[in-house]
Design an enzyme around this catalytic site. Structure first.
Site, PDB file in Angstrom:
ATOM      1  CG  ASP A  30     -30.173 -17.055 -14.232  1.00  0.00           C
ATOM      2  OD1 ASP A  30     -30.775 -16.351 -15.058  1.00  0.00           O
ATOM      3  OD2 ASP A  30     -29.668 -16.591 -13.194  1.00  0.00           O
ATOM      4  CB  ILE A  31     -34.874 -17.086 -17.323  1.00  0.00           C
ATOM      5  CG1 ILE A  31     -34.913 -15.834 -16.467  1.00  0.00           C
ATOM      6  CG2 ILE A  31     -35.809 -18.157 -16.789  1.00  0.00           C
ATOM      7  CD1 ILE A  31     -36.257 -15.116 -16.491  1.00  0.00           C
ATOM      8  CG  ASN A  88     -24.236 -11.947  -6.802  1.00  0.00           C
ATOM      9  OD1 ASN A  88     -23.025 -12.048  -6.784  1.00  0.00           O
ATOM     10  ND2 ASN A  88     -24.953 -12.218  -7.877  1.00  0.00           N
ATOM     11  N   GLY A  94     -24.368  -7.045  -6.057  1.00  0.00           N
ATOM     12  CA  GLY A  94     -24.963  -7.536  -7.300  1.00  0.00           C
ATOM     13  C   GLY A  94     -26.227  -8.351  -7.130  1.00  0.00           C
ATOM     14  CD  GLN A  95     -29.603 -10.597  -2.453  1.00  0.00           C
ATOM     15  OE1 GLN A  95     -28.890 -10.088  -1.606  1.00  0.00           O
ATOM     16  NE2 GLN A  95     -30.555 -11.453  -2.165  1.00  0.00           N
ATOM     17  CG  HIS A 101     -30.165 -16.252  -5.719  1.00  0.00           C
ATOM     18  ND1 HIS A 101     -30.644 -15.112  -5.101  1.00  0.00           N
ATOM     19  CD2 HIS A 101     -29.532 -15.830  -6.834  1.00  0.00           C
ATOM     20  CE1 HIS A 101     -30.306 -14.050  -5.812  1.00  0.00           C
ATOM     21  NE2 HIS A 101     -29.630 -14.462  -6.873  1.00  0.00           N
ATOM     22  CG  LEU A 102     -24.560 -21.513  -4.585  1.00  0.00           C
ATOM     23  CD1 LEU A 102     -23.461 -20.512  -4.243  1.00  0.00           C
ATOM     24  CD2 LEU A 102     -24.337 -22.817  -3.827  1.00  0.00           C
ATOM     25  CG  HIS A 103     -25.642 -16.916  -9.219  1.00  0.00           C
ATOM     26  ND1 HIS A 103     -26.438 -16.549 -10.284  1.00  0.00           N
ATOM     27  CD2 HIS A 103     -25.895 -16.015  -8.233  1.00  0.00           C
ATOM     28  CE1 HIS A 103     -27.129 -15.476  -9.958  1.00  0.00           C
ATOM     29  NE2 HIS A 103     -26.823 -15.131  -8.715  1.00  0.00           N
TER      30      HIS A 103
END
Length: 115
Positions: A30-31, A88, A94-95, A101-103
């Site tokens: 993640d950036i 999310n 919170g998306q 996508h999976l954090h």
């Protein structure tokens, strides 16, 4: 989706720091990380949100996201110590990017609520 940033990353028009890739899944750092390790694991096929996972094929790809998360945790050496996985879903969840996508968060003790 032409306006989806994750689809652009998959297509190679936006660079990323890849951690894992196969024919169905891409994982990258993640950036804007919220933990020392903050990796996004995404399907290469565009699915907007978790609520759009409706078919058997979607269930298989969602399961594969979890399997890949475990593989990454083992490869990067934090599986034993622990990590957090977060999906999310939609605005109130919170998306921010509407591509499933999976954090994968690791590298520090996680608190609850999420932080």
């Amino acid at each position: 989706m032409s306006d989806c940033i994750f689809c652009k990353i998959i297509a190679g028009s936006i660079p990323c720091n890849r951690v894992y890739e196969d024919e169905e899944i891409l994982a990258f750092h993640d950036i804007h990380p919220t933990a020392p390790y903050h990796i996004l694991i995404i399907p290469k096929h565009h699915i907007a949100t978790v609520a759009d996972l409706t078919t058997t094929e979607d269930a298989l790809i969602a399961g594969k996201l979890l399997v890949v998360a475990g593989q990454i945790a083992r490869t990067l050496g934090f599986a034993e110590k622990g990590y957090r996985l977060v999906f999310n879903a939609n605005r109130d969840g919170g998306q921010e990017v509407y591509h499933v996508h999976l954090h994968l968060l690791a590298g520090r003790a996680m608190s609850w609520p999420a932080g």
